[in-house]
Design a protein around this motif. Sequence first.
Motif, PDB file in Angstrom:
ATOM      1  N   PHE A 106       0.890  -1.160   0.000  1.00  0.00           N
ATOM      2  CA  PHE A 106       0.000   0.000   0.000  1.00  0.00           C
ATOM      3  C   PHE A 106       0.929   1.211   0.000  1.00  0.00           C
ATOM      4  N   ARG A 107       1.080   1.837  -1.156  1.00  0.00           N
ATOM      5  CA  ARG A 107       2.157   2.804  -1.366  1.00  0.00           C
ATOM      6  C   ARG A 107       1.574   4.173  -1.745  1.00  0.00           C
ATOM      7  N   MET A 126       1.844  -2.992   6.293  1.00  0.00           N
ATOM      8  CA  MET A 126       2.487  -4.126   6.946  1.00  0.00           C
ATOM      9  C   MET A 126       1.531  -5.295   7.126  1.00  0.00           C
ATOM     10  N   LEU A 127       0.245  -4.998   7.245  1.00  0.00           N
ATOM     11  CA  LEU A 127      -0.742  -6.076   7.311  1.00  0.00           C
ATOM     12  C   LEU A 127      -0.778  -6.828   5.977  1.00  0.00           C
ATOM     13  N   PHE A 128      -0.786  -6.072   4.872  1.00  0.00           N
ATOM     14  CA  PHE A 128      -0.748  -6.706   3.551  1.00  0.00           C
ATOM     15  C   PHE A 128       0.516  -7.555   3.390  1.00  0.00           C
ATOM     16  N   ALA A 129       1.635  -7.030   3.876  1.00  0.00           N
ATOM     17  CA  ALA A 129       2.907  -7.745   3.739  1.00  0.00           C
ATOM     18  C   ALA A 129       2.950  -9.010   4.585  1.00  0.00           C
ATOM     19  N   ALA A 167      -7.134   8.416   4.902  1.00  0.00           N
ATOM     20  CA  ALA A 167      -8.572   8.195   4.965  1.00  0.00           C
ATOM     21  C   ALA A 167      -8.944   6.869   4.298  1.00  0.00           C
ATOM     22  N   ILE A 168      -8.265   6.562   3.198  1.00  0.00           N
ATOM     23  CA  ILE A 168      -8.510   5.288   2.520  1.00  0.00           C
ATOM     24  C   ILE A 168      -8.031   4.129   3.380  1.00  0.00           C
ATOM     25  N   GLY A 213      -1.887   0.275  -4.723  1.00  0.00           N
ATOM     26  CA  GLY A 213      -1.992  -0.911  -3.883  1.00  0.00           C
ATOM     27  C   GLY A 213      -3.295  -1.041  -3.134  1.00  0.00           C
ATOM     28  N   CYS A 214      -4.245  -0.124  -3.394  1.00  0.00           N
ATOM     29  CA  CYS A 214      -5.553  -0.252  -2.754  1.00  0.00           C
ATOM     30  C   CYS A 214      -6.344  -1.339  -3.475  1.00  0.00           C
TER      31      CYS A 214
END
Length: 367
Positions: free
Chosen positions: A10-11, A349-352, A139-140, A29-30
């Motif tokens: 998520f960048r 970090m959750l995605f990772a 916000a996203i 990355g959304c």
Amino acid sequence: MSGSTYGTIFRITTWGESHGAGVGVVVDGCPAGLSLTEADIQVFLDRRKPGTSRYSTPRKEGDQVEILSGVFEGKTTGTPISLLVRNTSQRSADYSEIASYYRPGHADMTYDMKYGFRDYRGGGRSSGRETIGRVAAGAIAVKILNSLGIQLFTYTRSIGPVKIHPERFQIEETSLNPLCMPDAAAAQEASEYLDGLMKEGDSAGGVIECIIRGMKPGVGDPAFEKLNANLGKAILSIGAVKGFEIGDGFAVARARGSQNNDPYAYTSDGTLEKLANHSGGILGGISDGSDIIFRAAIKPTPSISMEQDTVNKSGENIRVRIKGRHDPIIVPRAVVVVEAMAAITLLDMLFASIPSRMDNLIRFFNK
């Protein structure tokens, strides 16, 4: 200029200057399928926009966000989301005088040393308006985290010498006073303190605290990608932040091991729990399932109307009074910026963390 991109999966990339045409962010990355409107983002931008109280700069900006890409029929498409906020109240003439000298406490001198050139109109990229892109992206991130049961509570813990009192803590009070303090009595005391400083032409700093609830254990890595380390980097990347601590923070230096350790126990239903949370919800760089608690120290606004010593480019020692529109305190408007950067870091970090276990991959691909 490098260093305007943050995150791995998520960048975000922020862009724009304080007195340019506008500022914004590109979010990559959304996931596709997230319901997203400009109103969802505007709620967060309204929390940081100027001109909302006597404790913020009188610069009047609507800070209205425009979604330029990445959303179709109210849902994200999985492609980069580009967000724009146009600058509508530039008064660059207010800053023409400072082109010839370095403002104390600002990045004027370091910009000149690095680039040999600087945008003196409000600080350019070092202006607080750069954080608009962070807040819009945050916000996203917050919306995705909320859908996973993860919530962030961010507020002003102290202003100058005035601290909130645990027995008067009411999180809903945060939105009811202009200082974002969850303690009405402390907010009143801090207001009186600030009124005195403003009469003197001075400013104040403070501490912002963030509590993150619902974070599952296992997010973060044990070495260079520690969750606490990345939170520290994210929060310290905010221009006004001069200190970061998590859990008991610097107080651990005065504690004994018997006081600082978090004991474990099983509940009656067999659930493992911690009996204390001195660690602030992160052990070994990895979330442990308890509340993540951290604090950020915010410096006083450097632009003050009191006379200060500095130098000009002609090699002379001079005394100056900073003119223009400035916040007597940055802390209340920075609350949402701290929340946004924490949310972006947590989500990234959750995605990772998803591919860190085979059972996660099997569960995903077998559906």
